[in-house]
Design a protein around this motif. Structure first.
Motif, short mmCIF file in Angstrom:
data_model
loop_
_atom_site.label_atom_id
_atom_site.label_comp_id
_atom_site.label_asym_id
_atom_site.label_seq_id
_atom_site.Cartn_x
_atom_site.Cartn_y
_atom_site.Cartn_z
N GLU A 1 0.96 -1.24 -0.46
CA GLU A 1 0.22 -0.33 -0.13
C GLU A 1 0.89 1.22 -0.10
OE1 GLU A 1 -3.36 0.83 -0.53
OE2 GLU A 1 -3.94 -1.21 -0.73
N ILE A 2 1.77 0.92 0.48
CA ILE A 2 3.46 2.54 0.58
C ILE A 2 3.82 2.23 -0.18
CG2 ILE A 2 2.19 3.12 3.38
CD1 ILE A 2 4.94 1.70 4.00
N SER A 3 4.74 0.83 -0.33
CA SER A 3 5.87 1.21 -1.49
C SER A 3 5.25 -0.19 -2.81
CB SER A 3 7.02 0.15 -0.87
OG SER A 3 8.19 0.17 -1.79
N PRO A 4 4.07 0.30 -3.47
CA PRO A 4 3.63 -0.40 -4.98
C PRO A 4 5.22 -1.15 -5.18
CG PRO A 4 3.67 1.74 -4.88
CD PRO A 4 4.02 1.62 -4.64
N ASN A 5 6.48 -0.60 -5.74
CA ASN A 5 7.48 -1.35 -6.40
C ASN A 5 8.27 -2.65 -5.17
OD1 ASN A 5 9.08 -1.76 -8.91
ND2 ASN A 5 10.35 -0.42 -8.12
N ALA B 1 10.42 2.56 2.66
CA ALA B 1 8.98 3.24 2.55
C ALA B 1 9.34 4.31 4.20
CB ALA B 1 7.67 2.39 2.19
N ILE B 2 7.86 5.49 3.36
CA ILE B 2 8.04 5.84 5.14
C ILE B 2 6.63 6.24 5.26
CG2 ILE B 2 9.89 6.96 5.32
CD1 ILE B 2 9.27 9.85 4.74
N THR B 3 6.46 6.20 6.01
CA THR B 3 4.62 7.39 6.87
C THR B 3 4.99 8.08 7.30
OG1 THR B 3 3.88 5.22 8.09
CG2 THR B 3 3.49 4.91 6.08
N ASP B 4 5.19 9.75 7.09
CA ASP B 4 4.66 10.48 8.08
C ASP B 4 3.36 11.07 8.36
OD1 ASP B 4 5.22 13.07 9.24
OD2 ASP B 4 6.71 14.10 7.87
N SER B 5 2.73 10.72 10.43
CA SER B 5 1.74 11.47 10.14
C SER B 5 1.70 12.57 10.53
CB SER B 5 1.83 10.86 11.61
OG SER B 5 2.05 12.00 12.58
N ASP B 6 2.52 13.83 9.68
CA ASP B 6 2.51 15.35 10.16
C ASP B 6 3.73 15.74 8.28
OD1 ASP B 6 2.24 17.84 10.76
OD2 ASP B 6 4.29 18.32 11.25
N GLY B 7 2.17 15.38 7.81
CA GLY B 7 2.37 15.67 5.66
C GLY B 7 2.98 17.41 5.84
N PRO B 8 3.40 17.85 4.23
CA PRO B 8 3.04 18.92 3.66
C PRO B 8 2.32 19.76 4.50
CG PRO B 8 4.35 17.70 2.29
CD PRO B 8 3.76 16.53 3.22
N ALA C 1 -1.12 16.86 6.47
CA ALA C 1 -2.37 15.06 7.00
C ALA C 1 -1.09 14.17 6.59
CB ALA C 1 -3.22 15.65 5.79
N PRO C 2 -1.38 12.95 7.00
CA PRO C 2 -0.65 11.66 6.34
C PRO C 2 0.04 12.29 5.20
CG PRO C 2 -2.32 11.09 8.23
CD PRO C 2 -2.97 12.62 7.46
N ILE C 3 1.50 11.44 5.02
CA ILE C 3 1.94 11.46 3.04
C ILE C 3 3.03 10.05 3.78
CG2 ILE C 3 3.92 12.48 3.76
CD1 ILE C 3 3.91 13.32 1.07
N SER C 4 2.77 9.25 2.82
CA SER C 4 3.58 8.19 2.81
C SER C 4 4.35 8.32 1.74
CB SER C 4 2.68 6.63 3.02
OG SER C 4 1.67 6.85 0.98
N LEU C 5 5.62 7.79 1.47
CA LEU C 5 6.51 7.86 0.46
C LEU C 5 7.46 6.59 -0.12
CD1 LEU C 5 7.61 11.34 0.94
CD2 LEU C 5 6.99 10.74 -1.06
N PHE C 6 7.58 5.90 -0.82
CA PHE C 6 8.34 4.99 -1.11
C PHE C 6 9.55 5.66 -2.12
CE2 PHE C 6 5.93 4.91 -5.30
CZ PHE C 6 6.50 4.35 -5.94
N GLU C 7 10.69 5.05 -2.91
CA GLU C 7 12.18 5.08 -2.93
C GLU C 7 13.17 6.68 -2.08
OE1 GLU C 7 13.17 4.04 -6.00
OE2 GLU C 7 12.06 3.17 -6.47
#
Length: 229
Positions: free
Chosen positions: A45-49, A54-61, A64-70
């Motif tokens: 769900e957070i790293s489709p590759n 991968a990370i999730t940040d509960s305090d996104g930009p 709101a929460p954000i998840s990132l891969f790569e």
């Protein structure tokens, strides 16, 4: 709070080091790539590759929460979050980004192939070993030439370009490299290796690390399991 889903590999170490350098609060969750954790639905769900980290940040930009891969994208995100390690002017940022892309597109993939054919391949293939070992030496030469002119890869400041490249050079012996043949890389390596945040970063999940050379791990990483749809 940042949650990092990772394993103690060069790409994982990049993000562990960056989190320590940024002094950000985080929790590390082991994704055992030799056991196939990277194919779990929650991780995908957070790293489709299906790659770490991968990370999730509960305090996104936007709060709101954000998840990132790569890993490269994560480094850029964290640098923007804390306002450090990327440069301040547009010129400095683009200079940093070009060396980050050098790692993402060249240093990491090529050294990864060197590791594969020197350590993990089921049988030695002389052409492949020579091909990737020679490319590894060429890339170390690129680093050495740059570091003859600058303290760090982009100049006098330590950046995400250094954080990205450093973990890949930690296994220089497995790559057929004699580090003293590249004196400027040796100086840069020793400087970064001595940083307390770097030492803390490479220790993250280190107790879980093992050599992934058994048949099951090889199948998961390089065989049919990796290519199932």
């Amino acid at each position: 709070m940042i949650d990092v889903y990772s394993w103690p590999t060069p790409n994982g170490h990049k993000v562990h080091i960056m989190l320590e350098e940024c002094a950000l609060a985080y929790r590390a969750h082991a994704i055992d790539i030799g056991a196939g954790d990277q194919f779990g639905d929650a991780f995908l769900e957070i790293s489709p590759n299906n790659k770490i980290p991968a990370i999730t940040d509960s305090d996104g930009p936007d709060g709101a929460p954000i998840s990132l891969f790569e890993s490269g994208a994560i480094l850029v995100y964290l640098a923007g979050k804390v306002g450090k390690f990327l440069g301040t002017t547009d010129r400095e940022k683009f200079n940093t980004l070009q060396w980050l892309m050098f790692q993402m597109g060249g240093l990491g993939p090529m050294l990864g192939q060197t590791h594969h054919f020197r350590i993990y391949a089921p049988e030695p293939i002389e052409y492949a070993i020579n091909r990737y070992s020679n490319e590894t030496k060429r890339l170390y030469g690129v680093l050495d030439k740059q570091l003859a002119k600058t303290e760090y890869l982009t100049g006098s400041e330590y950046t995400i370009a250094d954080i990205a490249c450093f973990p890949w050079t930690r296994s220089w012996q497995n790559q057929g490299i004699t580090l003293s043949d590249y004196p400027h890389v040796q100086r840069w390596f020793d400087t970064i290796n001595a940083r307390p945040a770097v030492q803390r970063g490479v220790a993250v999940l280190a107790d879980r690390r093992r050599l992934l050379t058994d048949d099951k791990a090889k199948d998961i990483l390089f065989g049919k399991t990796q290519y199932q749809r």
